[in-house]
Design a protein around this motif. Structure first.
Motif, PDB file in Angstrom:
ATOM      1  N   ASP A  50       0.840  -1.218   0.000  1.00  0.00           N
ATOM      2  CA  ASP A  50       0.000   0.000   0.000  1.00  0.00           C
ATOM      3  C   ASP A  50       0.864   1.252   0.000  1.00  0.00           C
ATOM      4  N   TYR A  51       2.102   1.145   0.547  1.00  0.00           N
ATOM      5  CA  TYR A  51       3.004   2.303   0.498  1.00  0.00           C
ATOM      6  C   TYR A  51       3.909   2.240  -0.735  1.00  0.00           C
ATOM      7  N   LYS A 163     -12.882   9.555   1.886  1.00  0.00           N
ATOM      8  CA  LYS A 163     -11.448   9.440   1.591  1.00  0.00           C
ATOM      9  C   LYS A 163     -10.655  10.436   2.448  1.00  0.00           C
ATOM     10  N   LEU A 167      -7.763   9.472   5.140  1.00  0.00           N
ATOM     11  CA  LEU A 167      -6.408  10.033   5.035  1.00  0.00           C
ATOM     12  C   LEU A 167      -6.045  10.848   6.280  1.00  0.00           C
ATOM     13  N   GLN A 170      -4.957   8.349   8.779  1.00  0.00           N
ATOM     14  CA  GLN A 170      -3.612   7.838   8.460  1.00  0.00           C
ATOM     15  C   GLN A 170      -2.550   8.863   8.898  1.00  0.00           C
ATOM     16  N   GLN A 171      -2.829  10.134   8.624  1.00  0.00           N
ATOM     17  CA  GLN A 171      -1.895  11.204   8.995  1.00  0.00           C
ATOM     18  C   GLN A 171      -1.727  11.264  10.514  1.00  0.00           C
ATOM     19  N   LEU A 183      -2.067   3.303   3.523  1.00  0.00           N
ATOM     20  CA  LEU A 183      -3.453   3.732   3.705  1.00  0.00           C
ATOM     21  C   LEU A 183      -4.457   2.586   3.828  1.00  0.00           C
ATOM     22  N   GLN A 186      -6.901   2.206   7.229  1.00  0.00           N
ATOM     23  CA  GLN A 186      -7.900   3.268   7.395  1.00  0.00           C
ATOM     24  C   GLN A 186      -8.927   3.226   6.267  1.00  0.00           C
ATOM     25  N   PHE A 187      -8.481   2.919   5.044  1.00  0.00           N
ATOM     26  CA  PHE A 187      -9.436   2.831   3.928  1.00  0.00           C
ATOM     27  C   PHE A 187     -10.394   1.650   4.129  1.00  0.00           C
ATOM     28  N   CYS A 202      -3.740   2.037  -4.599  1.00  0.00           N
ATOM     29  CA  CYS A 202      -3.045   2.958  -3.692  1.00  0.00           C
ATOM     30  C   CYS A 202      -2.302   4.060  -4.444  1.00  0.00           C
ATOM     31  N   GLN A 205      -5.431   6.257  -5.047  1.00  0.00           N
ATOM     32  CA  GLN A 205      -6.122   6.303  -3.755  1.00  0.00           C
ATOM     33  C   GLN A 205      -7.628   6.164  -3.938  1.00  0.00           C
TER      34      GLN A 205
END
Ligand code: GLA
Length: 396
Positions: A50-51, A163, A167, A170-171, A183, A186-187, A202, A205
């Motif tokens: 995902d990253y 979304k 996000l 996630q932050q 993400l 959380q998604f 991803c 997004q």
């Protein structure tokens, strides 16, 4: 032959909601004006990508964080959960990292709302209950963030775009907890839908729902009940390695990388980065393929893809551990004949859970094999439960 095993009983969402309201009343002598729930997740396939701009294919599970809350006419949020110390958070201005440690998930979410312009948040009391096992690799933190964000939305009378909300959470985890997560969690907790997997691209997004049509199949989650300390450091190291590798490969995104590119740059990458890269490229392709097979209801095709995913996470990405490998081996021993379609580790790794796609009518026998085999070998009693995709974060 082993007798069928009753799986871990689940606490119904309705009961969790009652518990949260009772706690609120007990701690703060107040009725709830808002109750929010957010689910944990398991991931069918698409791990540690995902990253890396990859595809991931999680589902929200019927294990929830539930928060009951009511206004308190102050400039503070006062929050209790189980036996933990109360969190008292000032709602005047910028949010900072603070104590108790668990409150930082909430502080981060509040800061997200402040930066986003939904501020001030009026003072409130809240009580949190959860059926998501902590440390089980099932995203209890994402569920906490999303449930809390849903409560805050209620108090500031704003509904964020889903979304944007995911996000923001996630932050919060990056800035206030120090975990540079992708993400996916959380998604999944935000976008989950009953009887649907959430295919997340991803790079763009963007989530897309992929229906889970089969009632003959079940998703068996097996929590190994171990979580090795090195998880956070190793997670950071994997992210770094994939960033370095992408730079060496000279590409903007992992989506532009073919396995032949990795082969060509083998020497420059070196052994470790080469294997990490091979995992990323392979896992993105496997997940896209799995989504295609799911759309055709071709569930049998998922097994080999899940097996390849696990092997790659074990050998190339090196995020598995002996307990996860054992649990997957036990499922593989049951095999297709015994009702197992596929099995693999889930989440960041170094402990936590496995996911096994299996025949619903065989799940108790399969559960017994996994449970007894695992306990005999490790001395740990695993936690097993069956699940299906549920709806994401919302007010109840
Ligand atoms: C953790 C992270 C996710 C993801 C997984 C691995 O759960 O929070 O963002 O990277 O690990 O797939």
């Amino acid at each position: 032959m082993l007798p069928p095993m009753p799986l871990q009983p689940n606490q119904l969402l309705a009961d969790l909601s009652i518990d949260a309201k009772v706690y609120l009343k007990h701690f703060y002598q107040q009725e709830a004006s808002l109750v929010a729930a957010a689910p944990g997740r398991v991931n069918l396939i698409g791990e540690h990508v995902d990253y890396c701009d990859g595809f991931v294919l999680p589902l929200a599970i019927d294990r929830h964080v539930v928060i009951a809350a009511g206004l308190n006419n102050s400039r503070e949020a006062r929050i209790r959960t189980g036996g933990e110390e109360e969190a008292v958070i000032s709602l005047e201005g910028e949010q900072k990292v603070g104590d108790p440690k668990w409150s930082n998930y909430l502080r981060g979410v509040l800061e997200g709302f402040r930066l986003q312009g939904s501020w001030p948040v009026p003072g409130f009391n809240a009580a949190i209950v959860s059926s998501v096992p902590i440390g089980g690799g099932l995203s209890s933190s994402a569920a906490l963030e999303l449930a809390f964000a849903t409560i805050v939305e209620g108090f500031v009378d704003t509904v964020l775009d889903t979304k944007e909300k995911a996000l923001l959470c996630q932050q919060a985890e990056h800035d206030f907890v120090g975990v540079p997560c992708g993400l996916m969690d959380q998604f999944a907790s935000a976008f989950g839908q009953t009887d649907n997997f959430v295919l997340i691209d991803c790079q763009s997004q963007e989530p897309e729902l992929v229906p889970f049509h089969s009632n003959d199949l079940s998703i068996l989650v097996a929590n190994t009940m171990v979580s090795h300390d090195l998880a956070d450091g190793e997670y950071r190291a994997r992210r770094k390695s994939t960033e370095q590798s992408l730079a060496i490969l000279g590409k903007e995104s992992w989506r532009e990388v073919a396995i032949s590119d990795v082969e060509t740059k083998k020497e420059e990458l070196g052994d470790v980065n080469c294997r990490r890269s091979r995992h990323v490229v392979g896992e993105i392709a496997r997940t896209a393929e799995a989504a295609g097979e799911l759309r055709k209801d071709n569930y049998a095709a998922l097994g080999p893809l899940m097996a390849a995913s696990h092997n790659s996470l074990r050998d190339d990405f090196e995020v598995s551990c002996k307990e996860l490998d054992l649990m997957v081996e036990l499922a593989n021993e049951v095999g297709f004949e015994g009702g197992v379609l596929g099995s693999r580790m889930v989440g960041a790794g170094f402990g936590g859970s496995t996911v096994t796609l299996c025949r619903a009518d065989r799940i108790r026998e399969i559960g017994a094999q996994l449970s007894v085999g695992y306990e005999q070998e490790t001395g740990h009693h695993p936690q097993l439960f069956a699940t299906r995709p549920v709806q994401g974060a919302r007010l109840l």
